[in-house]
Design a protein around this motif. Structure first.
Motif, PDB file in Angstrom:
ATOM      1  N   GLU A   1       0.904  -1.240  -0.002  1.00 17.44           N
ATOM      2  CA  GLU A   1       0.072   0.164  -0.058  1.00 17.44           C
ATOM      3  C   GLU A   1       0.755   1.371  -0.010  1.00 17.44           C
ATOM      4  O   GLU A   1       1.851   1.417   0.760  1.00 17.44           O
ATOM      5  CB  GLU A   1      -1.119  -0.033   1.064  1.00 17.44           C
ATOM      6  CG  GLU A   1      -1.907  -1.116   1.433  1.00 17.44           C
ATOM      7  CD  GLU A   1      -2.907  -1.013   2.403  1.00 17.44           C
ATOM      8  OE1 GLU A   1      -2.883   0.005   2.918  1.00 17.44           O
ATOM      9  OE2 GLU A   1      -3.753  -1.811   2.553  1.00 17.44           O
ATOM     10  N   GLN A   2       0.404   2.327  -0.901  1.00 16.95           N
ATOM     11  CA  GLN A   2       1.191   3.473  -0.915  1.00 16.95           C
ATOM     12  C   GLN A   2       0.938   4.390   0.077  1.00 16.95           C
ATOM     13  O   GLN A   2      -0.121   4.673   0.504  1.00 16.95           O
ATOM     14  CB  GLN A   2       0.970   3.927  -2.372  1.00 16.95           C
ATOM     15  CG  GLN A   2       2.077   5.083  -2.720  1.00 16.95           C
ATOM     16  CD  GLN A   2       1.925   5.797  -3.915  1.00 16.95           C
ATOM     17  OE1 GLN A   2       0.978   5.393  -4.535  1.00 16.95           O
ATOM     18  NE2 GLN A   2       2.757   6.716  -4.374  1.00 16.95           N
ATOM     19  N   LYS A   3       2.026   4.894   0.889  1.00 19.75           N
ATOM     20  CA  LYS A   3       1.890   5.841   1.827  1.00 19.75           C
ATOM     21  C   LYS A   3       2.162   7.318   1.317  1.00 19.75           C
ATOM     22  O   LYS A   3       3.352   7.539   0.854  1.00 19.75           O
ATOM     23  CB  LYS A   3       2.875   5.580   2.998  1.00 19.75           C
ATOM     24  CG  LYS A   3       2.864   6.476   4.325  1.00 19.75           C
ATOM     25  CD  LYS A   3       4.131   6.085   5.347  1.00 19.75           C
ATOM     26  CE  LYS A   3       5.472   6.062   4.785  1.00 19.75           C
ATOM     27  NZ  LYS A   3       6.303   5.777   5.818  1.00 19.75           N
ATOM     28  N   LEU A   4       1.180   8.039   1.405  1.00 19.43           N
ATOM     29  CA  LEU A   4       1.196   9.386   1.029  1.00 19.43           C
ATOM     30  C   LEU A   4       2.395  10.105   1.947  1.00 19.43           C
ATOM     31  O   LEU A   4       2.504  10.052   3.174  1.00 19.43           O
ATOM     32  CB  LEU A   4       0.071  10.261   1.089  1.00 19.43           C
ATOM     33  CG  LEU A   4      -0.949   9.611   0.117  1.00 19.43           C
ATOM     34  CD1 LEU A   4      -2.293  10.443   0.288  1.00 19.43           C
ATOM     35  CD2 LEU A   4      -0.584   9.695  -1.301  1.00 19.43           C
ATOM     36  N   PRO A   5       3.018  11.166   1.258  1.00 24.70           N
ATOM     37  CA  PRO A   5       4.120  11.832   2.168  1.00 24.70           C
ATOM     38  C   PRO A   5       3.274  12.984   2.916  1.00 24.70           C
ATOM     39  O   PRO A   5       2.319  13.433   2.598  1.00 24.70           O
ATOM     40  CB  PRO A   5       5.150  12.609   1.200  1.00 24.70           C
ATOM     41  CG  PRO A   5       4.146  12.680  -0.033  1.00 24.70           C
ATOM     42  CD  PRO A   5       3.350  11.422  -0.216  1.00 24.70           C
TER      43      PRO A   5
END
Length: 254
Positions: free
Chosen positions: A172-176
């Motif tokens: 899962e992509q983690k947003l900055p």
């Protein structure tokens, strides 16, 4: 698999002052022009590697003391390359492609735009002109800059580690973290980085947990060719990478 690889990387590099964050090649390629694409399947696992303020004391100084260098091009680059090679040795069961922030293609383009990699990995927010709602610069080019949610600008992006044989489609992509929250602050950080980067004020655009030590500041404030005197080293090279303005070769679109 991605979690297991990240844990092993963290066990190796975190005590040395490095931070590793995972991303998929497809995330990176999706925000890059085709000429900058990394030639791996979209679900290939990779990590962006950042150096925190404590890296200088925990990794760099022990590297310099413990290794007799009679001829080097850039001590920091050699140091990071050394620890990347240790990672490869400790992952002998895995193939790893390491790309450093300073590596260039024959056409002089960076092999990887590390600021974009840090952004898609959620490690640091890559602030660019497009993040400013009201552009005060007109047609003037303003290079982007990454800001870390804990360390502001007191860090560097050292490269990426790619695991070609590891696919992680469920990652899962983690947003900055958008830690420079106002338009006014975003204008300030871009102007400070582009116009006044030598005074380092862009690094303190937010409240930070830790800054570079005074010794580290002195090292990076010293012109590259004169840093060898601080370390007692000799160099056969007349040109060196900057090392101090750590984001100077990482400009790119996101």
């Amino acid at each position: 698999m991605a979690a297991a690889v990240q844990q092993r990387l963290s066990e190796l590099l975190s005590p040395l002052g490095f931070q590793c964050e995972p991303f998929l090649i497809g995330w990176y390629n999706a925000v890059m022009q085709p000429s900058f694409h990394l030639q791996y399947p979209d679900d290939t696992l990779a990590f962006v590697v950042l150096s925190m303020p404590q890296m200088f004391e925990k990794a760099f100084k022990p590297f310099i003391v413990g290794k007799q260098l009679s001829s080097v091009q850039d001590p920091i680059d050699d140091c990071v390359a050394h620890y990347f090679s240790l990672v490869k040795k400790n992952f002998s069961d895995q193939k790893i492609e390491a790309i450093h922030d300073f590596e260039m293609l024959p056409n002089r383009r960076p092999k990887v735009l590390v600021q974009s990699a840090a952004h898609v990995a959620g490690a640091a927010y890559y602030y660019q002109m497009k993040d400013v709602q009201k552009n005060p610069w007109g047609e003037k080019k303003m290079y982007g800059v990454c800001i870390h949610p804990r360390y502001g600008g007191w860090f560097a992006i050292r490269g990426v580690l790619i695991f070609p044989d590891v696919q992680a489609p469920s990652l899962e992509q983690k947003l900055p973290v958008d830690c420079v929250s106002t338009d006014e602050k975003k204008i300030q950080v871009l102007e400070r980085f582009n116009l006044h980067w030598r005074d380092w004020t862009y690094r303190d655009i937010i409240d930070v947990e830790e800054r570079y030590s005074e010794e580290q500041k002195q090292y990076f404030a010293t012109p590259p060719a004169e840093r060898f005197k601080l370390l007692g080293l000799k160099s056969d090279c007349s040109s060196m990478t900057s090392g101090g303005n750590q984001q100077s070769t990482t400009h790119g679109a996101l």
